[in-house]
Design a protein around this motif. Structure first.
Motif, PDB file in Angstrom:
ATOM      1  N   ARG A 137       0.817  -1.202   0.000  1.00 22.81           N
ATOM      2  CA  ARG A 137       0.000   0.000   0.000  1.00 22.81           C
ATOM      3  C   ARG A 137       0.863   1.271   0.000  1.00 22.81           C
ATOM      4  N   GLU A 138       0.377   2.287  -0.669  1.00 23.40           N
ATOM      5  CA  GLU A 138       1.004   3.610  -0.570  1.00 23.40           C
ATOM      6  C   GLU A 138       0.618   4.204   0.780  1.00 23.40           C
ATOM      7  N   VAL A 139       1.613   4.700   1.501  1.00 20.46           N
ATOM      8  CA  VAL A 139       1.382   5.281   2.823  1.00 20.46           C
ATOM      9  C   VAL A 139       1.984   6.677   2.853  1.00 20.46           C
ATOM     10  N   ILE A 140       1.151   7.659   3.169  1.00 19.17           N
ATOM     11  CA  ILE A 140       1.605   9.050   3.294  1.00 19.17           C
ATOM     12  C   ILE A 140       1.447   9.471   4.747  1.00 19.17           C
ATOM     13  N   VAL A 141       2.503  10.032   5.329  1.00 19.24           N
ATOM     14  CA  VAL A 141       2.460  10.556   6.685  1.00 19.24           C
ATOM     15  C   VAL A 141       2.659  12.063   6.637  1.00 19.24           C
ATOM     16  N   PHE A 142       1.665  12.805   7.123  1.00 21.51           N
ATOM     17  CA  PHE A 142       1.771  14.261   7.233  1.00 21.51           C
ATOM     18  C   PHE A 142       2.112  14.617   8.681  1.00 21.51           C
ATOM     19  N   GLU A 143       3.186  15.359   8.866  1.00 23.35           N
ATOM     20  CA  GLU A 143       3.614  15.828  10.183  1.00 23.35           C
ATOM     21  C   GLU A 143       3.771  17.344  10.107  1.00 23.35           C
ATOM     22  N   LYS A 144       3.039  18.063  10.949  1.00 23.74           N
ATOM     23  CA  LYS A 144       3.069  19.519  10.838  1.00 23.74           C
ATOM     24  C   LYS A 144       4.385  20.113  11.320  1.00 23.74           C
ATOM     25  N   GLY A 145       5.079  19.430  12.214  1.00 23.50           N
ATOM     26  CA  GLY A 145       6.368  19.917  12.686  1.00 23.50           C
ATOM     27  C   GLY A 145       7.522  19.289  11.930  1.00 23.50           C
ATOM     28  N   GLN A 146       8.695  19.320  12.555  1.00 25.77           N
ATOM     29  CA  GLN A 146       9.892  18.756  11.928  1.00 25.77           C
ATOM     30  C   GLN A 146      10.393  17.498  12.636  1.00 25.77           C
ATOM     31  N   TRP A 147      10.094  17.385  13.934  1.00 30.41           N
ATOM     32  CA  TRP A 147      10.533  16.200  14.675  1.00 30.41           C
ATOM     33  C   TRP A 147       9.589  15.027  14.410  1.00 30.41           C
ATOM     34  N   ILE A 148      10.145  13.836  14.310  1.00 22.24           N
ATOM     35  CA  ILE A 148       9.324  12.634  14.215  1.00 22.24           C
ATOM     36  C   ILE A 148       9.889  11.574  15.152  1.00 22.24           C
ATOM     37  N   SER A 149       9.043  10.678  15.583  1.00 27.62           N
ATOM     38  CA  SER A 149       9.420   9.436  16.255  1.00 27.62           C
ATOM     39  C   SER A 149      10.492   9.637  17.321  1.00 27.62           C
ATOM     40  N   TYR A 150      10.125  10.327  18.395  1.00 27.19           N
ATOM     41  CA  TYR A 150      11.085  10.580  19.463  1.00 27.19           C
ATOM     42  C   TYR A 150      10.553  10.089  20.799  1.00 27.19           C
ATOM     43  N   ALA A 151      11.464   9.926  21.761  1.00 30.34           N
ATOM     44  CA  ALA A 151      11.121   9.408  23.078  1.00 30.34           C
ATOM     45  C   ALA A 151      10.741  10.568  23.996  1.00 30.34           C
ATOM     46  N   HIS A 152       9.469  10.912  23.998  1.00 26.79           N
ATOM     47  CA  HIS A 152       9.008  12.022  24.837  1.00 26.79           C
ATOM     48  C   HIS A 152       9.353  11.785  26.305  1.00 26.79           C
ATOM     49  N   CYS A 153       9.219  10.545  26.755  1.00 24.02           N
ATOM     50  CA  CYS A 153       9.453  10.247  28.172  1.00 24.02           C
ATOM     51  C   CYS A 153      10.922  10.415  28.566  1.00 24.02           C
ATOM     52  N   GLY A 154      11.795  10.556  27.596  1.00 27.68           N
ATOM     53  CA  GLY A 154      13.207  10.751  27.911  1.00 27.68           C
ATOM     54  C   GLY A 154      13.615  12.197  28.081  1.00 27.68           C
ATOM     55  N   THR A 155      12.694  13.133  27.810  1.00 26.68           N
ATOM     56  CA  THR A 155      13.091  14.545  27.838  1.00 26.68           C
ATOM     57  C   THR A 155      13.541  15.041  29.217  1.00 26.68           C
ATOM     58  N   PRO A 156      12.925  14.609  30.346  1.00 25.36           N
ATOM     59  CA  PRO A 156      13.456  15.073  31.633  1.00 25.36           C
ATOM     60  C   PRO A 156      14.902  14.633  31.867  1.00 25.36           C
ATOM     61  N   TYR A 157      15.267  13.504  31.310  1.00 26.60           N
ATOM     62  CA  TYR A 157      16.611  12.985  31.538  1.00 26.60           C
ATOM     63  C   TYR A 157      17.642  13.681  30.646  1.00 26.60           C
ATOM     64  N   PHE A 158      17.174  14.256  29.523  1.00 23.80           N
ATOM     65  CA  PHE A 158      18.046  15.139  28.754  1.00 23.80           C
ATOM     66  C   PHE A 158      18.296  16.420  29.542  1.00 23.80           C
ATOM     67  N   VAL A 159      17.235  17.007  30.092  1.00 25.42           N
ATOM     68  CA  VAL A 159      17.392  18.228  30.890  1.00 25.42           C
ATOM     69  C   VAL A 159      18.303  17.958  32.081  1.00 25.42           C
ATOM     70  N   GLU A 160      18.150  16.823  32.705  1.00 27.52           N
ATOM     71  CA  GLU A 160      18.970  16.456  33.858  1.00 27.52           C
ATOM     72  C   GLU A 160      20.439  16.330  33.502  1.00 27.52           C
ATOM     73  N   GLY A 161      20.714  15.878  32.263  1.00 24.67           N
ATOM     74  CA  GLY A 161      22.087  15.654  31.825  1.00 24.67           C
ATOM     75  C   GLY A 161      22.439  14.197  31.686  1.00 24.67           C
ATOM     76  N   SER A 162      21.498  13.294  31.995  1.00 29.93           N
ATOM     77  CA  SER A 162      21.767  11.862  31.858  1.00 29.93           C
ATOM     78  C   SER A 162      21.803  11.429  30.400  1.00 29.93           C
ATOM     79  N   VAL A 163      21.121  12.154  29.524  1.00 28.40           N
ATOM     80  CA  VAL A 163      21.150  11.909  28.084  1.00 28.40           C
ATOM     81  C   VAL A 163      22.044  12.973  27.465  1.00 28.40           C
TER      82      VAL A 163
END
Length: 471
Positions: A26-52
């Motif tokens: 099948r042809e599959v089209i994905v529209f994303e209004k932003g620029q980021w795709i497929s990321y680990a949202h739950c990891g963002t506090p650990y980036f801020v912390e400095g662990s990532v």
């Protein structure tokens, strides 16, 4: 045949697109209004912390990898409306609009952070719901001369926003508004960055869905690590001219120079406004066992959609990562020709507060269980995580809830410092299997002194509750 069109390029959307392409041509089209795709949202506090180390370490799938799977990925394309009768979507990109026909449509637009009554236009006021938020907070916390832009990696970050925050003097005193997942995780992250942290929660305990036993231990742990916890305290407003300067509480002002808002999220359903689509709890899009909405050939999955609760059988809204990935994958299979249920949800969740681990599943609150038609019995026990003589043994507190009439396991929570969080999976499995407390007590769980006492804390809780049921 018209394509399978997906709106949203994160967990549910790209899981569906990838699965459909693997199982069909099948042809599959994905529209994303932003620029980021497929990321680990739950990891963002650990980036801020400095662990990532780098922001881009949180990416799961790159645009090039998505396209290598045969997905027509179009970033910077916002779907602004749906015509369910004609089976078309209207797309806005580069200042222009065009119509895209579809054979099937998946709405996977996620959720957005709620702002409550607070002014987010002030410098120093942040929500944490995406990689650009994490990048901005990280920049704001660093002294201008110490900020390291290499931490961003090579992703499509909002550089203007980062540069603006990196140029400001770093904060000394933080207010976190909301004692849920984001609030607790960010209290740890900001403490690691050397900020004096004050956490405000309007109810009596932090992490309300986890129950009082968990909330009390989390509050104690945060205080032990220097976080000032204010429960039963509602923040009325944020005060400042250009930069946040204070909180207003009951007419008093308390100085702060950074505020993190963790007051909840709301599903991004505006795309389907005017279509007459059925809604569920919190206004999320109502879906059936296969992720289908009330509109023909339109599916919904992830944080924008409802699901069926594994305990009550009722429609519910549980915006969590596995729920989104699993539902998206199932819908991708269905569209490819293999009808696959999206699965029930039990609200299984874990969170870390410094060295303390917390887990919850099902119905933890007795009043919620009563409202669902059960006669709940709840017991809280504390037992060792390992054999008492083996190093590393820690107190593990388990709350277990069961139905007095049937003996069925309804839910529970776990908190402790030694592999407490993963133990919640035993209760999640018991719920999915419709086990009774007696059956849970008879489970043949593994035992060896370095890993568990003979009677695992979960089994101890089952014994105690089963005793209550037998009276």
């Amino acid at each position: 045949m018209d394509p399978f069109v997906v709106v949203g390029g994160d967990a549910a959307g790209l899981s569906a697109a990838s699965k459909c392409r693997r199982e069909s041509d099948r042809e599959v089209i994905v529209f994303e209004k932003g620029q980021w795709i497929s990321y680990a949202h739950c990891g963002t506090p650990y980036f801020v912390e400095g662990s990532v180390d780098r922001l881009t370490d949180l990416l799961s799938l790159s645009p090039a990898e998505a396209e290598a799977r045969g997905i027509d990925l179009r970033r910077g394309h916002e779907v602004v409306s749906v015509d369910a009768e004609d089976r078309t979507v209207t797309v806005r990109a580069d200042g222009e609009r065009f119509e895209q026909p579809y054979a099937e449509l998946l709405v996977a637009t996620g959720a957005s952070a709620a702002a409550g009554p607070f002014d987010r236009s002030l410098d120093g006021v942040f929500s944490l719901h995406g990689l650009d938020d994490a990048a901005a907070i990280d920049a704001y916390l660093a002294a201008p001369d110490d900020y390291d832009p290499a931490r961003l990696g090579d992703g499509p970050v909002d550089r203007d926003r980062v540069d603006h925050n990196a140029a400001l003097e770093p904060p000394e005193r933080a207010a976190i508004v909301g004692g849920g997942y984001v609030g607790v995780e960010m209290a740890e992250a900001l403490s690691a960055r050397g900020v004096d942290v004050h956490l405000y929660q309007r109810s009596a305990h932090l992490l309300t869905p986890f129950g009082a036993a968990v909330g009390e231990r989390v509050e104690s742990t945060l205080r032990d690590h220097g976080v000032t916890v204010h429960t039963d305290t509602e923040v009325d407003a944020l005060v400042g001219d250009e930069r946040v300067a204070a909180l207003r509480i009951d007419g008093d002002e308390r100085p702060v120079d950074v505020a993190i808002l963790g007051v909840g999220i709301r599903p991004n359903t505006a795309l389907l406004d005017g279509t007459g689509v059925d809604r569920g709890p919190s206004g999320a899009i109502k879906t059936d066992d296969y992720g289908r909405t009330s509109l023909p050939a339109v599916y919904a999955a992830g944080d924008v959609a409802t699901a069926r609760h594994a305990v009550t059988g009722a429609e519910t809204w549980v915006p969590l990562g596995l729920t989104a990935n699993r539902a998206g994958r199932a819908i991708g299979s269905t569209v490819a020709g293999d009808p696959t249920p999206v699965g029930d949800v039990a609200g299984t969740a874990v969170v870390k507060a410094f060295d303390l681990e917390c887990g919850r599943v099902g119905l933890v609150d007795e009043s919620a269980a009563t409202d669902a038609g059960f006669d709940p019995v709840s017991e809280t026990i504390t037992a060792g995580s390992r054999s008492g003589y083996y190093p590393g043994n820690e107190e593990t507190t388990v709350t277990l809830v069961a139905d007095r009439t049937t003996g069925r396991v309804l839910g529970g929570s776990i908190v402790g410092r030694d592999r407490a969080a993963v133990r919640i999976d035993t209760l999640a499995t018991a719920i999915e299997a419709d086990l009774t407390v007696a059956e849970l007590e008879r489970l043949d769980l593994a035992y060896a002194p370095p890993f568990s006492p003979v009677w695992d804390p979960v089994l101890v809780a089952a014994k105690v509750v089963n005793g209550q049921l037998s009276e």
